[in-house]
Design an enzyme around this catalytic site. Structure first.
Site, short mmCIF file in Angstrom:
data_model
loop_
_atom_site.label_atom_id
_atom_site.label_comp_id
_atom_site.label_asym_id
_atom_site.label_seq_id
_atom_site.Cartn_x
_atom_site.Cartn_y
_atom_site.Cartn_z
CB VAL A 8 -1.07 7.68 1.95
CG1 VAL A 8 -0.72 9.75 1.61
CG2 VAL A 8 -0.99 7.03 0.71
CB SER A 9 -0.60 5.20 6.46
OG SER A 9 0.39 5.70 7.27
CB THR A 10 -4.86 3.74 4.59
OG1 THR A 10 -5.29 4.76 4.32
CG2 THR A 10 -4.74 3.18 5.84
#
Length: 183
Positions: A8-10
């Site tokens: 996931v990016s964050t």
């Protein structure tokens, strides 16, 4: 062994959907990163690649979890292949352990190569067109022709120190040394 990779990016995003799908696909071990896909240095991805053994299958829920660009995806999948492992993406139904999966993956690779070559072609065409119109690309010269003559005179006739000349004209020592060289 089926090895899962999730990303996931964050920190706000949740890995559960991906890890559940990977577990359902039979992943015996799951590596997960919380970092932007545009960053190539991803600690868990690197750790997973280091631990790959021949016969393993790296599985992702969607190929964009492994890489953001097709070029990056191709490089990572090539690293996986070099280690004797396969690659599988659940959403896109790509599985490089089967002949059909390798075919689909290589079609993607061919399209990416074609696009890179087209970009290069268009760039060359644009540069040639600009040259025809009198535009020259690149960085502008650091010194005008008159300044070059003066630098050469100070350096060769007056024998002034190169560092002093460079400071006077606000250029590098290398630029002063190159004045008068034939290209």
């Amino acid at each position: 062994m089926i090895i899962g990779y999730a990303r996931v990016s964050t920190d706000d995003q949740n890995l559960d959907v991906q890890t559940d799908a990977l577990a359902a696909a039979g992943a015996g071990k799951i590596f997960a990163d919380r970092i932007s896909g545009s960053k190539r240095a991803r600690s868990e991805l690197d750790r997973m690649l280091d631990q790959l053994r021949e016969g393993d299958i790296v599985t992702v829920t969607k190929y964009d979890r492994l890489a953001r660009s097709l070029k990056d995806l191709l490089e990572i999948v090539e690293t996986i292949r070099e280690r004797g492992a396969g690659f599988r993406s659940l959403a896109e139904d790509i599985d490089t352990t089967t002949p059909a999966g390798r075919l689909i993956f290589h079609v993607f690779a061919s399209i990416a190569q074609f696009e890179r070559e087209r970009i290069s072609e268009r760039t060359m065409e644009g540069l040639a067109s600009a040259r025809k119109r009198g535009r020259i690309g690149g960085r502008p010269p650091a010194l005008s022709p008159a300044q070059k003559d003066e630098v050469q005179r100070l350096r060769d006739i007056e024998q002034r120190p190169i560092g002093e000349i460079a400071s006077l004209f606000k250029v590098s020592v290398r630029t002063v040394r190159r004045v008068g060289e034939r290209s």
